[in-house]
Scaffold this motif. Sequence first.
Motif, PDB file in Angstrom:
ATOM      1  N   ARG A 142       0.915  -1.150  -0.214  1.00 25.58           N
ATOM      2  CA  ARG A 142       0.029  -0.043  -0.248  1.00 25.58           C
ATOM      3  C   ARG A 142       0.711   1.153   0.206  1.00 25.58           C
ATOM      4  NH1 ARG A 142      -3.247   0.220   5.311  1.00 25.58           N
ATOM      5  NH2 ARG A 142      -1.158   0.418   6.140  1.00 25.58           N
ATOM      6  N   GLU A 143       1.881   1.297   0.583  1.00 23.79           N
ATOM      7  CA  GLU A 143       2.348   2.389   0.951  1.00 23.79           C
ATOM      8  C   GLU A 143       3.387   2.666  -0.574  1.00 23.79           C
ATOM      9  OE1 GLU A 143       5.047   5.269   2.261  1.00 23.79           O
ATOM     10  OE2 GLU A 143       3.275   4.066   3.172  1.00 23.79           O
ATOM     11  N   LEU A 144       3.796   2.083  -0.963  1.00 28.51           N
ATOM     12  CA  LEU A 144       4.227   1.490  -2.422  1.00 28.51           C
ATOM     13  C   LEU A 144       3.435   2.619  -3.018  1.00 28.51           C
ATOM     14  CD1 LEU A 144       6.602   0.964  -5.054  1.00 28.51           C
ATOM     15  CD2 LEU A 144       4.382  -0.833  -5.229  1.00 28.51           C
ATOM     16  N   TRP A 145       2.591   2.009  -3.271  1.00 33.43           N
ATOM     17  CA  TRP A 145       1.441   2.941  -4.360  1.00 33.43           C
ATOM     18  C   TRP A 145       1.225   4.547  -3.902  1.00 33.43           C
ATOM     19  CZ3 TRP A 145      -0.179   2.651  -8.760  1.00 33.43           C
ATOM     20  CH2 TRP A 145       0.257   1.633  -9.943  1.00 33.43           C
ATOM     21  N   ARG A 146       0.840   5.155  -2.941  1.00 34.28           N
ATOM     22  CA  ARG A 146       1.200   5.684  -2.378  1.00 34.28           C
ATOM     23  C   ARG A 146       2.230   6.900  -2.396  1.00 34.28           C
ATOM     24  NH1 ARG A 146       2.655   9.672   1.832  1.00 34.28           N
ATOM     25  NH2 ARG A 146       4.098   8.212   2.261  1.00 34.28           N
ATOM     26  N   LYS A 147       3.817   6.118  -2.268  1.00 33.89           N
ATOM     27  CA  LYS A 147       4.499   6.779  -3.236  1.00 33.89           C
ATOM     28  C   LYS A 147       5.036   7.259  -4.518  1.00 33.89           C
ATOM     29  CE  LYS A 147       7.648   5.697   0.614  1.00 33.89           C
ATOM     30  NZ  LYS A 147       8.914   4.382   0.662  1.00 33.89           N
TER      31      LYS A 147
END
Length: 343
Positions: A142-147
């Motif tokens: 999820r954090e990957l897509w936020r970045k």
Amino acid sequence: MINREIIRIKIVQLTYAYYQNGNKNIDSAEKELFFSLSKAYDLYNYMLALIVSITKEARRQIEIVQSRARREGTDMPSQKFAYNRFALQLEENKMLNDFIETQKKTWDNEIEFVRKLYKQITESQIYKDYMADTDDSYAADRELWRKIYRTLIQENEELDALLEEQSLYWNDDKEIVDTFVLKTIKRFDEKNAAKQELLPEYDSEEDRDYARKLFRATIMNADEYQRYMSEASHNWDFNRLAYMDIVIMQIALAEIMTFPTIPISVTINEFVDIAKLYSTPRSGGYINGMLDAIARHLIQTGRLMKHMDEPRNKRDKAKEDNGNEANSYETADESENNEQNKQ
């Protein structure tokens, strides 16, 4: 999702258009207002669908590389990004799929852009760090897509141009919509699976009523509000003010007079910010001073049953940045003439 910031901006745009349109029909204008607001929500869903389209392209590319690896007997590629758990959950999301089915709005017709963006992602340091990281968790996915969204989608001129070609309504919507997409990514929880809730179009029916009441009050009480502005302008020729300034102040006065629970300082702050985006460079300071003076006069004369808060930091900064604009305002035409005289 459609909050009062979006509503205020849309009403400024629609009110300005209303007065520029020879056929002044308030019912038609109100329908246009709500249609433009619905387009903002469409963009929100469309941007979430972009994540799904990129993930599908990743799977397609993986299948090509896997076929080559089998033929050549080389190592199989990692499927980590192609089967990112957050992206897969979003792909299965019921609310998003309902939108795609209802609106028939996908990225299939923009596949070349999707492929180019996918390539940019795979070449980014964010992607490389993710693929090398041993953290194999949903939170990391999820954090990957936020970045990725913040770095490669939120600020993307090619994407902005593409969206503007698809809808003129989206020209001013994306900056606000991006914040809601990022908020949605952060709220996703793996345990909710396909039933994870996206943001609703409106947080409550109250916001729809707010939009309707503010727009109608702006138009129906225009003469009254413009009289307040004319009285407060003192030595200035009211007819020479930038027309957008008049529209913005008219809407701000409608909000001040119509909604007793909204503090005057909040209204002034919000419309000063809008003026900085949509009117002349000096408009923010002038509008700040004018609205403050009008509100105080209306309170003193008993026509407004509100109280004035002490100036907040935001308004103090506006005054500091713009000087005493209420006493040194220039219209756009005057500014241009002064510049020519200097030259």
